[in-house]
Structure formats: C-alpha cells, structure tokens
Design a protein around this motif. Structure first.
Motif, PDB file in Angstrom:
ATOM      1  N   LEU A  11       0.793  -1.228   0.000  1.00 16.62           N
ATOM      2  CA  LEU A  11       0.000   0.000   0.000  1.00 16.62           C
ATOM      3  C   LEU A  11       0.826   1.279   0.000  1.00 16.62           C
ATOM      4  N   SER A  12       2.101   1.181   0.334  1.00 12.18           N
ATOM      5  CA  SER A  12       2.925   2.382   0.461  1.00 12.18           C
ATOM      6  C   SER A  12       4.290   2.180  -0.191  1.00 12.18           C
ATOM      7  N   SER A  13       4.695   3.169  -0.968  1.00 13.93           N
ATOM      8  CA  SER A  13       6.036   3.145  -1.570  1.00 13.93           C
ATOM      9  C   SER A  13       7.026   3.958  -0.741  1.00 13.93           C
ATOM     10  N   TYR A  14       6.579   4.419   0.441  1.00  9.43           N
ATOM     11  CA  TYR A  14       7.421   5.254   1.292  1.00  9.43           C
ATOM     12  C   TYR A  14       8.550   4.409   1.880  1.00  9.43           C
ATOM     13  N   TRP A  15       9.811   4.761   1.561  1.00 10.54           N
ATOM     14  CA  TRP A  15      10.972   3.949   1.933  1.00 10.54           C
ATOM     15  C   TRP A  15      10.748   2.482   1.550  1.00 10.54           C
ATOM     16  N   ASN A  16      10.199   2.269   0.364  1.00 12.63           N
ATOM     17  CA  ASN A  16       9.811   0.921  -0.033  1.00 12.63           C
ATOM     18  C   ASN A  16       9.767   0.831  -1.552  1.00 12.63           C
ATOM     19  N   GLY A  17      10.950   0.768  -2.165  1.00  4.10           N
ATOM     20  CA  GLY A  17      11.033   0.765  -3.615  1.00  4.10           C
ATOM     21  C   GLY A  17      10.426  -0.451  -4.276  1.00  4.10           C
ATOM     22  N   ALA A  18      10.192  -1.526  -3.520  1.00  2.00           N
ATOM     23  CA  ALA A  18       9.642  -2.753  -4.110  1.00  2.00           C
ATOM     24  C   ALA A  18       8.136  -2.670  -4.328  1.00  2.00           C
ATOM     25  N   ALA A  19       7.492  -1.609  -3.854  1.00  2.00           N
ATOM     26  CA  ALA A  19       6.024  -1.537  -3.897  1.00  2.00           C
ATOM     27  C   ALA A  19       5.472  -1.729  -5.308  1.00  2.00           C
TER      28      ALA A  19
END
Length: 364
Positions: A11-19
């Motif tokens: 649900l979130s791409s925040y500090w999460n490039g795999a989103a």
C-alpha cells in the motif's frame, strides 16, 4: 490457488522501492486466478504515507509491529497453497520466515522472494550463521526480481534447491505517458531514496554531472536527502508518490537511473525505475551494467553512462527531438517484451510445474 505473501508493503512506496514490483506482479497473477493476501507490518510510517488504497484484486492485512502480531499473522500461512516471504520486510524478517515456513501445510510451495538478491548474497557470504542459510535448505525455491546467472549460481551454492529470476517490468495501466508538469521541469531528474549502498553512486553519477553541467537544471526526488550538501543547480522535491511518477518521468528532458552498488556490480538487475520511466516514454540515462542489452539497447532505447562525466556529456548533446525518439523506442520495447503480464505468465508456469512434480511424487 491461494497465495499468502509476506512483504514490506503493497500500500505504500514510502521507503519501499519494491512496492510497484509487488503491485504489478501480484495484480497480473490475480488476473490469472490467484487469490492473494498480502501481509505487511505497520512500521517506518509507511501506513501514514500510503499512496494506494486496498485493491479489489488482493486482500491486504496490516499488522502492528509487535512480536504478538507476527505470531498471529504467520499462522495464516497454513491456509495457503503458496507461501511467500520477501526480503526486506524490515521487521522481524528472520522470525517471519521461520514461522511462515514452519506453519505452511504439507505440500504447499514455500518460497523466498528476494527483491535485493546481490546484497542478500553478500550478507550470506559474510555471515555463515545467518538464519537464511538454514531456511534455504528447507524451502522449495528462491525467486528474485533480478540478478541473472550470477544470482542463480550464488543461491545454489548456498544450498537453494532452485533460484529463478522474475524481473521487474511495466504495468501499462500504472505507468504510461502523461502531459508534463511544471513542478517536475528539469534537464535531468533522479528519483531514489538515500541509502548507504546508493549514496556514493548518486554522488558519482548525479551530483558530479550537476557540477560538470552548471548551466543545466537537475531535479532530485526521494526521501532522506534533506541535509545533503548538493550543487546549487539541484532542486530537491522529496518523496514522490507513485501517482506522480509518470509526471516526474515525462516532464524533464531526461531521467537518470542509478543502481545500488551491489546490483550494479552484479549486473542483470534492472530497477523498477527503468521500466517505469520507459513505460512513460521518458528518455532514460542509466549507469552502465552488465546485462542492460537484455532489456534496452544502448544508444537507441537508452543511454548508458560510466560516470558523472558521461552523464553530463550525454545531456549536453541531448535535444528534445532526440529525447522524444529514444523515449518512444523504449516505450515500444517495454510494452512489447517487458510487462508484468509476461512476468506473471512465467511465475504461473513455475508454480504449476512445482505442483505437477508434487503430484508425481505423491502418486509414485
């Protein structure tokens, strides 16, 4: 078939490039009839920075960042035909793997899905007592989002029964050409969070290029750069939501991709940004890495640079007409050969072959 997928965040791409990788691949698998539940922890303020509502093609379970919650959600692995634990969850990773694989029912496919395989293999080599060594000997396969033969051989050397890359790709419904936005106007833009094994390469390829081309405008997106000393012609925009990625990619003259150090050294590891930018029709400049030609052709569909000087030189010779032509060719290539529908077809084949072999063993 039911998939229980334990990862960082859908649900979130925040500090999460795999989103965007999770979203594109799992959405495509759902269209092939898979029923997917994604389990993600409420950590690192990701839930406060969602850029996606829960989709109708995947159930999402957000659990508190507590040991008790981990114990509870990992029990649900017993309900699935395929249980997946991804790398880089960022909370109790070793415990989640141990519990998920331990709770999986007999005959279920147990998978470790590595979204940063070169770095993981580095860690395994440096830490012979790492829990993943034990896990690899107990699970059915490793899937990765890149790495090619070096990663395949590396995982097999550490005892994995099988290792198969399922590369990043394009979801044309999510990443596509849009009108440019003044907020993202620049000669060259780069989007990436500030990470230890990326920062030196951003210094080399982005900031050095900015210093070498002071008359050009550079735009930097991503989290963690607030206190970074940078050239005056670099403008910082901070975290860029997934919904704004298309505008970020099409508005500048060109977009820069910089692989993390481990992925660049290993090769065969195109970042999600490569396909997102190409899917928007952007003119892409990337750091040079082995295997690039499997995805895009240097000089026609992408420009490869060895350092910041190369980036600056490419930028100096780039005109809007050339940029549009290169971006259009890249768009055509990724839509033709590198979509998540094609990646999901490969994953579907892998899963079905696994269960066919399981049935053969059970029969005879």
């Amino acid at each position: 078939m039911k998939i229980a997928f334990y990862g960082s965040s859908l649900l979130s791409s925040y500090w999460n490039g795999a989103a965007t990788y999770y979203r594109g691949l799992l959405h495509a698998l759902s269209r092939r009839g898979y029923h997917i539940t994604f389990y993600e922890p409420d950590v690192y303020e990701r839930q406060q920075n969602r850029d996606m509502d829960e989709p109708d093609w995947c159930r999402v379970v957000v659990y508190p960042g507590t040991s008790a919650a981990v114990q509870a959600v990992t029990r649900h692995a017993a309900d699935a035909d395929i249980v997946v634990v991804a790398s880089g969850i960022g909370f109790e990773d070793d415990t989640i793997r141990r519990l998920v694989y331990g709770n999986a029912r007999p005959g279920a496919a147990r998978i470790f899905w590595d979204v940063d395989a070169p770095a993981t293999l580095q860690q395994l080599a440096a830490e012979p007592d790492h829990q993943l060594h034990t896990d690899l000997r107990q699970i059915d396969m490793v899937l990765t989002y890149g790495g090619g033969e070096p990663v395949i051989e590396g995982y097999r050397a550490f005892g994995a029964r099988d290792c198969i890359p399922i590369y990043n790709a394009l979801d044309p419904d999510t990443h596509h050409p849009v009108p440019p936005t003044a907020r993202f106007n620049a000669d060259l833009s780069f989007l990436g969070n500030r990470l230890p094994d990326r920062e030196a390469r951003v210094d080399e390829f982005f900031f050095e290029a900015a210093r070498a081309a002071p008359q050009k405008a550079f735009l930097l997106g991503g989290s963690g750069w607030g206190d970074k000393v940078m050239p005056r012609n670099v403008h910082l925009v901070g975290h860029v939501r997934t919904v704004d990625h298309n505008a970020f990619n099409v508005s500048p003259l060109a977009v820069l991709n910089i692989n993390r150090e481990s992925m660049a050294r290993n090769g065969f590891s195109p970042a999600t940004r490569v396909f997102e930018a190409a899917g928007a029709g952007a003119c892409l400049i990337t750091d040079d890495w082995v295997g690039l030609d499997l995805f895009l052709k240097d000089g026609e569909e992408v420009f490869a640079a060895r350092d910041g000087k190369d980036v600056a030189d490419i930028l100096q010779g780039l005109t809007p007409d050339i940029a549009r032509a290169v971006g259009q060719k890249a768009l055509e290539r990724v839509r033709r050969e590198h979509t998540y529908e094609q990646r999901a077809e490969k994953a579907d084949t892998i899963f079905r072959r696994f269960f066919e072999k399981e049935r053969e063993v059970a029969v005879g």
